[in-house]
Design an enzyme around this catalytic site. Structure first.
Site, PDB file in Angstrom:
ATOM      1  N   ALA A  14      69.801 -30.053  35.054  1.00 51.69           N
ATOM      2  CA  ALA A  14      70.371 -32.163  34.463  1.00 51.69           C
ATOM      3  C   ALA A  14      70.061 -32.573  34.977  1.00 51.69           C
ATOM      4  CB  ALA A  14      71.415 -31.861  36.005  1.00 51.69           C
ATOM      5  N   SER A  43      63.172 -27.490  32.087  1.00 47.65           N
ATOM      6  CA  SER A  43      64.135 -27.098  31.092  1.00 47.65           C
ATOM      7  C   SER A  43      64.020 -26.027  30.823  1.00 47.65           C
ATOM      8  CB  SER A  43      63.647 -28.092  29.529  1.00 47.65           C
ATOM      9  OG  SER A  43      63.446 -29.487  30.056  1.00 47.65           O
ATOM     10  N   CYS A  47      68.204 -19.020  35.430  1.00 46.51           N
ATOM     11  CA  CYS A  47      69.400 -17.235  35.253  1.00 46.51           C
ATOM     12  C   CYS A  47      69.051 -16.638  34.800  1.00 46.51           C
ATOM     13  CB  CYS A  47      70.634 -17.750  34.067  1.00 46.51           C
ATOM     14  SG  CYS A  47      71.719 -19.286  34.969  1.00 46.51           S
ATOM     15  N   ARG A  74      59.051 -37.549  23.627  1.00 47.95           N
ATOM     16  CA  ARG A  74      60.286 -38.231  23.198  1.00 47.95           C
ATOM     17  C   ARG A  74      60.456 -39.300  24.064  1.00 47.95           C
ATOM     18  NH1 ARG A  74      60.599 -32.782  21.847  1.00 47.95           N
ATOM     19  NH2 ARG A  74      62.397 -32.397  19.967  1.00 47.95           N
ATOM     20  N   VAL A  84      58.650 -36.063  44.920  1.00 50.22           N
ATOM     21  CA  VAL A  84      59.066 -37.264  45.013  1.00 50.22           C
ATOM     22  C   VAL A  84      59.473 -36.961  47.279  1.00 50.22           C
ATOM     23  CG1 VAL A  84      60.660 -39.252  45.968  1.00 50.22           C
ATOM     24  CG2 VAL A  84      60.324 -37.836  43.273  1.00 50.22           C
ATOM     25  N   ASP A 290      72.104 -28.505  40.975  1.00 50.02           N
ATOM     26  CA  ASP A 290      72.516 -27.481  41.962  1.00 50.02           C
ATOM     27  C   ASP A 290      72.471 -28.498  43.417  1.00 50.02           C
ATOM     28  OD1 ASP A 290      72.947 -25.821  39.916  1.00 50.02           O
ATOM     29  OD2 ASP A 290      70.904 -24.511  41.000  1.00 50.02           O
ATOM     30  N   ASN A 312      73.946 -28.492  32.912  1.00 48.79           N
ATOM     31  CA  ASN A 312      74.098 -29.015  31.777  1.00 48.79           C
ATOM     32  C   ASN A 312      74.993 -30.002  31.340  1.00 48.79           C
ATOM     33  OD1 ASN A 312      71.441 -28.257  30.201  1.00 48.79           O
ATOM     34  ND2 ASN A 312      71.890 -25.459  31.780  1.00 48.79           N
ATOM     35  N   TYR A 433      93.770  -8.478  18.252  1.00 48.80           N
ATOM     36  CA  TYR A 433      92.947  -7.171  18.568  1.00 48.80           C
ATOM     37  C   TYR A 433      92.670  -6.543  16.956  1.00 48.80           C
ATOM     38  CZ  TYR A 433      94.784  -2.665  17.719  1.00 48.80           C
ATOM     39  OH  TYR A 433      95.486  -1.177  17.695  1.00 48.80           O
ATOM     40  N   ARG A 449     100.903  -9.577  33.160  1.00 51.86           N
ATOM     41  CA  ARG A 449     102.637  -8.767  33.255  1.00 51.86           C
ATOM     42  C   ARG A 449     102.570  -7.990  34.576  1.00 51.86           C
ATOM     43  NH1 ARG A 449     103.254  -4.471  28.234  1.00 51.86           N
ATOM     44  NH2 ARG A 449     104.819  -3.962  29.151  1.00 51.86           N
TER      45      ARG A 449
END
Length: 460
Positions: A14, A43, A47, A74, A84, A290, A312, A433, A449
Site C-alpha cells: 500500500a 514492495s 503471499c 524514481r 516511525v 493491512d 495494492n 464450456y 441451481r
C-alpha cells in the site's frame, strides 16, 4: 512555490503503491516524498513467503517487485531500517529512529499516508519468546525462519493455527523434510471456510503426512536449557515435540501509532477511512493496506481483511488522490484462494457464521462435481458450497474445494456478489464450456441451481 511534502509510513504494497502513483502524477518539483520502512525490503510479495520457505521459489529476491534503490531512482526518499515512533498530527510531523544507528529525527509533512501493515498474532504464553518460535508476515520474518531451519538439527515442526498461513506453512515445512503437526482450536482447519468444507482440507493435510489436531488450545511453549523451543503444550496436557514452532494464528492491524495519535479505529483495531482512503476526521491523512478496515459489500459492515490485492488497490487510490487526481475504493466481498498439496481452496462472500452475525436468514446448497468433464482424463472431484438469502435469493457466499482448476472459479462468484446478483441470475450466466475445462453444467451453476431450489423450498 515550495513543493508539497508527502510522508509515507510503511514500505510495502500500500505504502509504495501510493508513493509511486503520487510520483507518476506529480514531479519532484511539485511533491517531495519521504517513505519510512522498518525492515530491509520494500514492495515484496508476502503471499509468496511460504513458497520461498518450501523451496518452490528458490531466490528471496524473486519475491521483490521493486527494490529500495529502484524507488529512490524514481525520486522517492526511501529510508529503510527506520521506524516511525510518533505521529504529531497538530505539528504535522513524524518522529523516526534509525534502527541501526539509533539516531532519531523529526520529518514534517503536508500529507501523510499510513501503511503500517499487520503483525502476526503472538499470544501471551509462557515461552512464546523462545528461540525457534516464528511469526510470518514480512520478508525479514521469512529470512529468520529459513535461518532457523538451516541451523536446526532436528526435523520436527509444530504449526500453531490452521488458517491460510498455517496451512501453507505446514505444506512448506513438509517440502523441507519436516515432520509437521498442526494445532488449532477450531473443529476443522481453515476457519475461513465453514467446518464442513474445512473437513475436506483436513483430509488432504492428513493424506500428505501432516498431523492435524483439532480443538487443541496451546497453553505453553516448552524450552530447553539453552532457551530454544523443544515442545508445545496444550490445555489437554499433551506435549508435541518441536524443533521449530511457526505461528499461523493470523494477523492483527499494526495501529499502535494511530491509536496513540487519537485516530479512529474500528472493532478489529483497524483504521477507519472514507471511500477515498482518507482517515475519517482528517483532511490530509490517508491509510491503506493491512492496517485498515474495509467495507464488506455483502454484510454491509467494516471488517479487517488483510490481503495484498486490497493493499495494492488502496495504494493506487491513495496515490491518485494525494497526487491531485480522484479515485475511490468501494469495498470488498472477501475473496481468497489457497492450496494444500494438490487441493485448491477458495472462498468469497460470507460463511454461515458471518451471515448469522450480519442478521441475515439464508439457505445453503452443497454439490459435488468434477473440475472437467467426468470422462476427460485427469478429472478431479470438486465441492462447491453456496449461501443464498432467504426470500430474495441474493447470493451471499461461495466456498470451493477441489482439484486443479477449481479455485479460480470463485472469481465468477466474486463478480456475482459485487453485482448483487441472485442465485437464479447466476444459473443463467453464459460461462465457457469445453470438456478439458468444465462439465457442460459448470459446478458453480449446478450449486446455484440447487440454491434456487432451496430458496423456493424455504419460502418467506
Amino acid at each position: 512555490m515550495a513543493a508539497e511534502r508527502l510522508v509515507v509510513v510503511g514500505g510495502d504494497a500500500a505504502g509504495m503503491s501510493a508513493a509511486s502513483q503520487a510520483r507518476r502524477l506529480k514531479g519532484a518539483g511539485e511533491l517531495e516524498i519521504t517513505a519510512f520502512e522498518r525492515g530491509h525490503f520494500t514492495s515484496y510479495s508476502a503471499c509468496g513467503i511460504p513458497y520461498w520457505v518450501g523451496g518452490q521459489v528458490t531466490e528471496r529476491d524473486d519475491l521483490i517487485a521493486r527494490t529500495p534503490e529502484e524507488h529512490r531512482a524514481r525520486g522517492i526518499d526511501l529510508r529503510t531500517r527506520t521506524e516511525v515512533l510518533e505521529l504529531d498530527l497538530p505539528g504535522r510531523r513524524v518522529r523516526a529512529r534509525n534502527l541501526d544507528s539509533g539516531e532519531e529525527s523529526w520529518t514534517g509533512w503536508d500529507k501523510l499516508v499510513l501503511a503500517t501493515g499487520a503483525r502476526p498474532v503472538r499470544p501471551k504464553l509462557p515461552g512464546i519468546g523462545a528461540h525457534g518460535v516464528h511469526g510470518i508476515q514480512s520478508l525479514d520474518d521469512g529470512q529468520r525462519l529459513i535461518g532457523s531451519l538451516e541451523r536446526t538439527e532436528g526435523r520436527r515442526a509444530v504449526v500453531v493455527g490452521a488458517g491460510y498461513i498455517g496451512v501453507e506453512m505446514a505444506e512448506a515445512l513438509v517440502h523441507r523434510g519436516y515432520e509437521v503437526t498442526v494445532l488449532h482450536r477450531g473443529p476443522q482447519p481453515m476457519a475461513t471456510l465453514d467446518p464442513d468444507m474445512g473437513g475436506l482440507v483436513h483430509r488432504a493435510m492428513n493424506a500428505m503426512g501432516i498431523v492435524t489436531v483439532s480443538g487443541a488450545e496451546v497453553v505453553k511453549i516448552l524450552e530447553d536449557e539453552e532457551g530454544r523451543a523443544r515442545a508445545v503444550a496444550t490445555a489437554s496436557g499433551e506435549e508435541y515435540p518441536a524443533d521449530v514452532v511457526v505461528l499461523g494464528i493470523g494477523v492483527e492491524p499494526r495501529t499502535s501509532l494511530a491509536r496513540e495519535a487519537g485516530l479512529p479505529l474500528g472493532e478489529s483495531e483497524g483504521l477507519l477511512t472514507d471511500l477515498s482512503m482518507r482517515v475519517r476526521g482528517q483532511e490530509d491523512v490517508w491509510a491503506g493496506g493491512d492496517c485498515v478496515e474495509v467495507l464488506d459489500l455483502v454484510a454491509g459492515r467494516n471488517r479487517h481483511i488483510p490481503l495484498g490485492t486490497h493493499a495494492n488497490k488502496h495504494g493506487q487510490v491513495i496515490g491518485s488522490n494525494v497526487g491531485g487526481g480522484y479515485a475511490t475504493f468501494p469495498g470488498v466481498v472477501g475473496t481468497a484462494v489457497s492450496k494444500v498439496c494438490d487441493l485448491e481452496i477458495a472462498r468469497t462472500g460470507l460463511r454461515e457464521k458471518d451471515a448469522l452475525a450480519a442478521g441475515l436468514r439464508f439457505v445453503t446448497a452443497t454439490i459435488r462435481s468434477t473440475n472437467t468433464a467426468g470422462y476427460y482424463p485427469g478429472a478431479a472431484e470438486m465441492t462447491v458450497k453456496m449461501l443464498a438469502e432467504r426470500r430474495t435469493g441474493r447470493l451471499l457466499g461461495v466456498q470451493i474445494v477441489g482439484g486443479a482448476g477449481s479455485a479460480k472459479r470463485v472469481d465468477v462468484a466474486a463478480v456475482a456478489l459485487t453485482a448483487g446478483m441472485t442465485v437464479e441470475q447466476v444459473v443463467a450466466l453464459d460461462l465457457g464450456y469445453a470438456p478439458p475445462f468444465s462439465p457442460v453444467w459448470d459446478p458453480v451453476l449446478v450449486a446455484a441451481r440447487k440454491a434456487v431450489s432451496a430458496v423456493r423450498a424455504a419460502g418467506v
